[in-house]
Design an enzyme around this catalytic site. Structure first.
Site, PDB file in Angstrom:
ATOM      1  N   ASP A 149       0.864  -1.182   0.000  1.00  0.00           N
ATOM      2  CA  ASP A 149       0.000   0.000   0.000  1.00  0.00           C
ATOM      3  C   ASP A 149       0.900   1.231   0.000  1.00  0.00           C
ATOM      4  O   ASP A 149       1.327   1.723   1.048  1.00  0.00           O
ATOM      5  CB  ASP A 149      -0.932  -0.009   1.207  1.00  0.00           C
ATOM      6  CG  ASP A 149      -2.063   0.989   1.027  1.00  0.00           C
ATOM      7  OD1 ASP A 149      -2.111   1.680  -0.013  1.00  0.00           O
ATOM      8  OD2 ASP A 149      -2.926   1.080   1.927  1.00  0.00           O
ATOM      9  N   ALA A 150       1.208   1.673  -1.207  1.00  0.00           N
ATOM     10  CA  ALA A 150       2.257   2.684  -1.400  1.00  0.00           C
ATOM     11  C   ALA A 150       1.723   3.940  -2.074  1.00  0.00           C
ATOM     12  O   ALA A 150       2.305   5.004  -1.948  1.00  0.00           O
ATOM     13  CB  ALA A 150       3.378   2.098  -2.249  1.00  0.00           C
ATOM     14  N   LYS A 151       0.616   3.826  -2.796  1.00  0.00           N
ATOM     15  CA  LYS A 151      -0.025   4.965  -3.474  1.00  0.00           C
ATOM     16  C   LYS A 151       0.981   5.775  -4.290  1.00  0.00           C
ATOM     17  O   LYS A 151       1.005   6.991  -4.241  1.00  0.00           O
ATOM     18  CB  LYS A 151      -0.792   5.807  -2.456  1.00  0.00           C
ATOM     19  CG  LYS A 151      -1.872   4.962  -1.740  1.00  0.00           C
ATOM     20  CD  LYS A 151      -2.787   5.773  -0.880  1.00  0.00           C
ATOM     21  CE  LYS A 151      -3.940   4.959  -0.311  1.00  0.00           C
ATOM     22  NZ  LYS A 151      -3.572   3.924   0.677  1.00  0.00           N
ATOM     23  N   ARG A 152       1.796   5.074  -5.060  1.00  0.00           N
ATOM     24  CA  ARG A 152       2.787   5.718  -5.892  1.00  0.00           C
ATOM     25  C   ARG A 152       2.183   6.183  -7.212  1.00  0.00           C
ATOM     26  O   ARG A 152       1.042   5.849  -7.547  1.00  0.00           O
ATOM     27  CB  ARG A 152       3.945   4.753  -6.170  1.00  0.00           C
ATOM     28  CG  ARG A 152       4.698   4.280  -4.932  1.00  0.00           C
ATOM     29  CD  ARG A 152       5.333   5.427  -4.164  1.00  0.00           C
ATOM     30  NE  ARG A 152       6.307   4.945  -3.198  1.00  0.00           N
ATOM     31  CZ  ARG A 152       6.102   4.780  -1.891  1.00  0.00           C
ATOM     32  NH1 ARG A 152       4.926   5.064  -1.369  1.00  0.00           N
ATOM     33  NH2 ARG A 152       7.076   4.351  -1.090  1.00  0.00           N
ATOM     34  N   THR A 154      -0.627  -0.380  -4.660  1.00  0.00           N
ATOM     35  CA  THR A 154      -1.639   0.659  -4.862  1.00  0.00           C
ATOM     36  C   THR A 154      -0.999   1.843  -5.579  1.00  0.00           C
ATOM     37  O   THR A 154       0.138   2.225  -5.278  1.00  0.00           O
ATOM     38  CB  THR A 154      -2.273   1.127  -3.535  1.00  0.00           C
ATOM     39  OG1 THR A 154      -1.253   1.601  -2.655  1.00  0.00           O
ATOM     40  CG2 THR A 154      -3.026  -0.005  -2.857  1.00  0.00           C
TER      41      THR A 154
END
Lengths: 275, 275
Positions: free
Chosen positions: A91-94, A122
């Site tokens: 869960d990194a939302k890069r 993510t």
């Protein structure tokens, strides 16, 4: 992991639970701080206790990064320890220009580069197609694209009207052209029937990663009733409500009870709504 | 670093150049691979060679993350080595729910946690106010919010019409309510006059971080003519065109020539347009 393998695991375990490993050094039981790697020791015990009740683990990368290089070492050990049958989610939302997103993809998908070998990551959609596609170039790996998040700030931009649809619906529509339901899932923090109806019209088949059951306050029955499709199509995440259920020597046992309770509830909803 | 200190540095150096440290282990000169920390050794020599010609350094976090814990160690050494007078930018494009953004803020702003002490971090706006505000809680640190990026995918969502404005204009407007030009800058990959006019109507005073001069193909004179305000208000980034100007023992010398050439061009535009 393929779509079918994930669905089969869900049927076998009668669970679509994802356990969020938001492991905060300031919140774990004090006795673990005397071990050489408290973060990994905590995760290891949580994984041992909950693996039978969930189909996925989601380390939240911020919690590891905040500790610098030793946090990354704890993350490496954690991802190696997660059983292969579980879908692992970074869960990194890069999201960055193509060249840079390619490096983020290597970070999470190429163990020869970073030491990490996640099944999925993510990704934030704001920068558009070429910021997402490099992640899709890795075979058998998943992109989990942010669509509608569960925080109050989701109203600021995600729910703005863009023509006849909200921005998050536009994200769902546009990203359909990048890859299919075998490669993309979506973060959808919806709870209302009307929202899920619209979402399922656009993406009937895709898996949705639903945050916010537990500490963030979502309602598992509503999510299941309105969000499920014929292959379940849901991964429902719980983080703090499971991993911090206890704060003493029995923390893993307490986590197991919470995960087990959620699995039992999910078993009912699978029978009732997955059809 | 304050707005005034940044402007004074720009006047002193007659430069608004930001050098992007997109340091790729696959692209640096071969002789450096024999040193104990090739990434840091490369950065150190680039910084020594260019410090007089630029006001800011921007390590692109993906390049360090992709190497796992040893990449983070190279990043720590790099940020310690960047002279304090330069604005250091963690180009990370983070953004998550408040709790998690708080941890990303600690990652880049709190050396007692992560070992990193950046002056600023780039943040993605998709998740809205509560995903950005935790970064603003750190005194004397800056948020550099993505508005309009320079990649082709910026057309997918950033340029969609939301009422009477584009999404990126809405991001500029809404974020005005979160903090002022002393705490927020914006990533703006515009090159056209008409775009800068609209942007400067919304945010006359803010600093803009402009990517894409050099390898990404922007035009420095146009950016300067249309984007500058009375305090310069611009940081123009060049990464690959500077740091990979050479690929042999003289790579730092070549980088110096490129940075110096850009500084000389900027000196002209500061005289001409900063008023």
């Amino acid at each position: 992991m393929t779509y079918k393998e994930l669905y089969q695991q869900i049927l076998r375990k009668k669970s679509y639970l994802c356990v969020g490993l938001d492991t905060d050094i300031r919140k774990i039981p004090a006795h673990l701080l005397r071990t050489p790697d408290p973060i990994f020791e905590f995760n290891k015990q949580i994984i041992d206790a909950t693996a039978d009740f969930c189909v996925s683990y989601k380390p939240n990368i911020a919690f590891y990064e905040a500790l610098g290089p030793k946090g990354w070492e704890s993350l490496q050990k954690t991802i190696e320890y997660i059983p292969k049958e579980h879908l692992s989610i970074a869960d990194a939302k890069r999201g960055d220009i193509g060249n840079t997103s390619g490096l983020y993809a290597r970070t999470f998908f190429d163990p020869s580069s970073s030491g990490l070998d996640f099944d999925s990551v993510t990704v934030a959609p704001y920068m558009g197609s070429d910021s997402v596609k490099p992640f899709l170039e890795f075979e058998n790996k998943w992109v989990i694209l942010l669509a509608l998040t569960s925080n109050p700030g989701s109203a600021d931009f995600q729910r703005l009207n863009v023509g006849n649809a909200s921005l998050f619906e536009e994200v769902l529509k546009t990203s359909q052209t990048w890859a299919g339901s075998d490669r993309i899932m979506y973060v959808v923090g919806a709870t209302q029937a009307s929202e899920f109806e619209k979402i399922r019209q656009i993406i009937p088949d895709h898996f949705l990663l639903v945050p916010g059951v537990g500490a963030q306050g979502g309602n598992l029955e509503e999510v299941s009733r309105f969000g499920m499709n014929t292959s379940c199509g849901l991964l429902v995440n719980a983080s703090r409500s499971i991993i911090y259920a206890g704060n003493d020597y029995d923390f893993a046992q307490k986590a197991k009870q919470e995960a087990s309770a959620l699995q039992q509830e999910m078993e009912i909803y699978l029978d009732k709504y997955c059809n």
